[in-house]
Design a protein around this motif. Structure first.
Motif, PDB file in Angstrom:
ATOM      1  N   ALA A   8      44.406  11.886  26.694  1.00 21.69           N
ATOM      2  CA  ALA A   8      44.071  11.265  25.402  1.00 21.69           C
ATOM      3  C   ALA A   8      43.881  12.321  24.319  1.00 21.69           C
ATOM      4  CB  ALA A   8      42.809  10.418  25.550  1.00 21.69           C
ATOM      5  N   TYR A   9      43.269  13.450  24.682  1.00 27.49           N
ATOM      6  CA  TYR A   9      43.031  14.542  23.719  1.00 27.49           C
ATOM      7  C   TYR A   9      44.355  15.131  23.236  1.00 27.49           C
ATOM      8  CZ  TYR A   9      41.478  19.142  22.032  1.00 27.49           C
ATOM      9  OH  TYR A   9      41.263  20.263  21.278  1.00 27.49           O
ATOM     10  N   THR A  10      45.283  15.379  24.167  1.00 31.74           N
ATOM     11  CA  THR A  10      46.583  15.937  23.794  1.00 31.74           C
ATOM     12  C   THR A  10      47.324  15.008  22.846  1.00 31.74           C
ATOM     13  OG1 THR A  10      46.741  17.101  25.908  1.00 31.74           O
ATOM     14  CG2 THR A  10      48.794  16.761  24.688  1.00 31.74           C
ATOM     15  N   LYS A  11      47.311  13.714  23.140  1.00 38.24           N
ATOM     16  CA  LYS A  11      47.975  12.737  22.267  1.00 38.24           C
ATOM     17  C   LYS A  11      47.350  12.723  20.879  1.00 38.24           C
ATOM     18  CE  LYS A  11      49.472   9.597  25.957  1.00 38.24           C
ATOM     19  NZ  LYS A  11      49.297   8.253  26.582  1.00 38.24           N
ATOM     20  N   ALA A  12      46.021  12.782  20.826  1.00 32.89           N
ATOM     21  CA  ALA A  12      45.333  12.740  19.532  1.00 32.89           C
ATOM     22  C   ALA A  12      45.661  13.971  18.690  1.00 32.89           C
ATOM     23  CB  ALA A  12      43.819  12.637  19.744  1.00 32.89           C
ATOM     24  N   VAL A  13      45.687  15.149  19.323  1.00 36.19           N
ATOM     25  CA  VAL A  13      46.002  16.385  18.589  1.00 36.19           C
ATOM     26  C   VAL A  13      47.441  16.359  18.096  1.00 36.19           C
ATOM     27  CG1 VAL A  13      46.287  18.879  18.827  1.00 36.19           C
ATOM     28  CG2 VAL A  13      44.268  17.761  19.778  1.00 36.19           C
ATOM     29  N   GLN A  14      48.367  15.915  18.941  1.00 28.29           N
ATOM     30  CA  GLN A  14      49.770  15.853  18.536  1.00 28.29           C
ATOM     31  C   GLN A  14      49.977  14.856  17.394  1.00 28.29           C
ATOM     32  OE1 GLN A  14      51.746  14.938  22.211  1.00 28.29           O
ATOM     33  NE2 GLN A  14      51.846  17.073  22.875  1.00 28.29           N
ATOM     34  N   GLN A  15      49.302  13.714  17.469  1.00 24.28           N
ATOM     35  CA  GLN A  15      49.430  12.710  16.415  1.00 24.28           C
ATOM     36  C   GLN A  15      48.902  13.253  15.084  1.00 24.28           C
ATOM     37  OE1 GLN A  15      47.503   9.001  17.334  1.00 24.28           O
ATOM     38  NE2 GLN A  15      48.070   8.030  15.419  1.00 24.28           N
TER      39      GLN A  15
END
Length: 628
Positions: free
Chosen positions: A58-65
């Motif tokens: 979830a953290y990786t997705k949030a940073v990429q977004q």
């Protein structure tokens, strides 16, 4: 050992032997056998565990977004400064709380409902509008989920949604609240004002060394040099491998003849038409034109304007009706066709203008054709060269040596920041810059990095050759910048003090014209002001300040860059009650959404207390790549 183990003495000896063996593994071989393992649970919500893998994903997705939203690479330090790690954990905890409460209440979603949601989801529909299994499977692969895992996730999400809807859907909105919001949003104000500009701040002496040092010390964190990394890279793509000079003239001419239409513009014609109800009626009109009647005469008799005659200017391929296209492109300019059986009835066609076909000669386009052919041939070599370079990298060959052997340019970047800029603030020239820079800042000196796949099918190999850590710039490095900011700060302070003094004079009853004249500023009038909306030289913040002051009173506010408005509110117009159903529904929806969010937030807050929530900060740092 089996034979010895059958006796009592043998069993004792075997026990001692295996005990020593296990102890030796613990001390020398398996170092973590008696040590605590790294935590796998970031948060515990009732009986629900939120794992390191869940948080990491979830953290990786949030940073990429967020990076895509701002068009830059978000570094781990920036992500932590923005609180993304805490926000991600909070969201996952809230989901777990709702899932736990739904479980307590015995809520569930049937298989049929989950399946229907999947089948009806537009993301999984093909070009025919029907559910496409291949698209569904591809989405699962991209998300790294099994079908069972995806169904389980969707079932849990749908259950949470149903619980939230039961809590806060269709909340009744009091009429008084609706009217209050309507009046707040639609109130209008007017004000007289004047603006104090930087030139009215008075003389600002140059700062002393002590003042400048103190100003700098208070804002040291604002004067940071980012971390820079030095890179070496080589890129392999069709453009780099292409050898146009190796393409023969025969091959180039063959391509030219095959695709001649691509090297120029096709013939275009401007077409008019008259539509008739029958073929016989169209033939009668064509006969009259042959006898001397004009196309315009026929059109006028049928009640057509000159504009309605125009069909447009097209190439043959652009015309929707093949029969009309054939007729139009067989006519001389100005000629009228025989009756044409078109898709929409019988028509007469006239061509009013012809733009001839224009094709560039072979000599003009030969370099372009050779480049195209060379790149096509080069694409077939990319994968072969990729594996050759990978083998050389596995043999610890440096990039400079590989580049020389393969005849590829070596790209050397002395310094690049995490946002892809050099020390002067200019973007560095690097293939697939964003992806390569992101990978470089996740790597280190001496690491054998994976090649970055280029959007055109090529590859970029890179090495981190140097790291210059982030640091505070010294005062000498930023003296001019600090001096300029100190001066701006002094101007703002002087204008603020001057504005307070002048506002006091207005509050004591002086006319705004007299006060403005003493400040050397003209009086202006602003009418029909709305909250949060800038107007003329009043910023949105200044307008909001005007709405915060009772009618007839005075105030001041910053407006624009290094300027301050001094004002008196001259009128406040309160709108009548809501008069249209549409307006009432819009306001009611707005209030319902806000009330629903508040109610669900309060429910979750109480549920968190009831269930008990614990968060392991060490596991959170592990999940988000932080230091232990």
């Amino acid at each position: 050992m089996r034979k010895a183990g059958q006796t009592l003495v043998g069993k004792i000896i075997a026990t001692i032997f295996f005990g020593a063996l296990i102890l030796s593994f613990a001390i020398w071989g398996i170092g973590d056998i008696f040590r605590a393992q790294a935590p796998t649970t970031v948060a515990q919500v009732g009986e629900t565990e939120i794992t390191v893998n869940q948080v990491s994903s979830a953290y990786t997705k949030a940073v990429q977004q967020l990076g895509r939203q701002f068009g830059t690479v978000i570094t781990p330090d920036q992500a932590r400064a923005l609180g993304i790690d805490q926000q991600v954990v909070s969201n996952l905890v809230n989901e777990a709380v709702l899932s736990e409460k739904a479980r307590e209440l015995g809520l569930s979603v049937s298989d049929e409902l989950v399946v229907r949601w999947i089948v009806e989801n537009p993301a999984f529909r093909g070009a025919d509008g029907q559910f496409n299994r291949a698209l569904f499977d591809q989405a699962l692969r991209n998300a790294g989920l099994s079908e069972a895992g995806f169904v389980q996730e969707q079932r849990a999400a749908m259950t949470r949604i149903h619980l939230a809807e039961a809590l806060a859907a269709e909340l009744p909105v009091p009429a008084a609240a609706r009217e209050a919001l309507h009046r707040y949003a639609n109130e209008r104000r007017a004000a007289s004002y004047f603006v104090l500009t930087p030139t009215m701040a008075g003389e600002i002496p140059a700062p002393t060394a002590e003042q400048l040092q103190s100003f700098y010390d208070e804002r040291r964190s604002s004067y940071m040099a980012p971390e820079y990394r030095a890179l070496s890279a080589i890129a392999v793509d069709a453009a780099a491998l292409a050898k146009p000079d190796a393409v023969s003239e025969a091959d180039a001419r063959q391509r030219y003849e095959q695709q001649k239409a691509n090297y120029g513009s096709p013939e275009r014609r401007t077409v008019q038409q008259i539509t008739f109800s029958s073929q016989e009626e169209a033939q009668a009109a064509a006969d009259r034109i042959q006898q001397g009647a004009t196309f315009e005469t026929i059109a006028t008799e049928r009640g057509l304007t000159a504009q309605s005659l125009e069909l447009g200017t097209f190439t043959r391929a652009e015309m929707l009706d093949p029969a009309v296209a054939d007729a139009a492109f067989s006519l001389a300019q100005g000629a009228v066709s025989n009756p044409v059986a078109g898709r929409f009835g019988a028509v007469l066609v006239r061509v009013t203008q012809i733009q001839p076909e224009a094709v560039r000669s072979f000599e003009e386009v030969a370099p372009q054709i050779r480049q195209e052919i060379a790149q096509e041939r080069a694409r077939e070599q990319i994968e072969t060269i990729y594996y050759e370079i990978e083998d050389m990298r596995a043999s610890a060959r440096p990039l400079a040596e590989i580049a020389q052997e393969k005849g590829l340019p070596l790209i050397q970047i002395p310094a690049v920041s995490a946002v892809g800029q050099d020390k002067a603030g200019a973007p560095v020239s690097l293939p697939e810059q964003e992806a390569v820079v992101r990978a470089a800042f996740a790597s280190d000196i001496g690491v054998d990095n994976e090649a970055v796949r280029m959007s055109n099918g090529g590859y970029v190999w890179f090495d981190v050759t140097g790291i210059e850590p982030s640091r505070e710039k010294t005062l000498d490095e930023v003296r001019d910048q600090v001096t300029a900011q100190w001066r701006e700060d002094q101007i703002a302070q002087h204008l603020s003090e001057r504005a307070r003094e002048l506002t006091g004079r207005l509050a004591s009853g002086e006319a705004i014209e007299a006060v403005a004249q003493s400040a050397g500023a003209p009086v202006k009038t602003a009418t029909d002001l709305t909250r949060g909306t800038a107007k003329d030289d009043l910023s949105a913040e200044a307008v909001n300040r005007i709405f915060a002051v009772p009618a007839g009173n005075a105030g001041n506010a910053a407006t624009g860059e290094n300027a301050r408005a001094v004002f008196r509110v001259t009128s406040a117009t309160v709108p009548p009650m809501v008069t249209t159903t549409q307006e009432a529904e819009r306001i009611e929806t707005q209030l319902q959404n806000g009330m629903s969010d508040d109610l669900i937030s309060q429910y979750i807050a109480q549920a968190r207390q009831d269930l008990g929530v614990t968060i392991n900060q060490q596991a959170l740092r592990q999940a988000t790549g932080g230091e232990f």
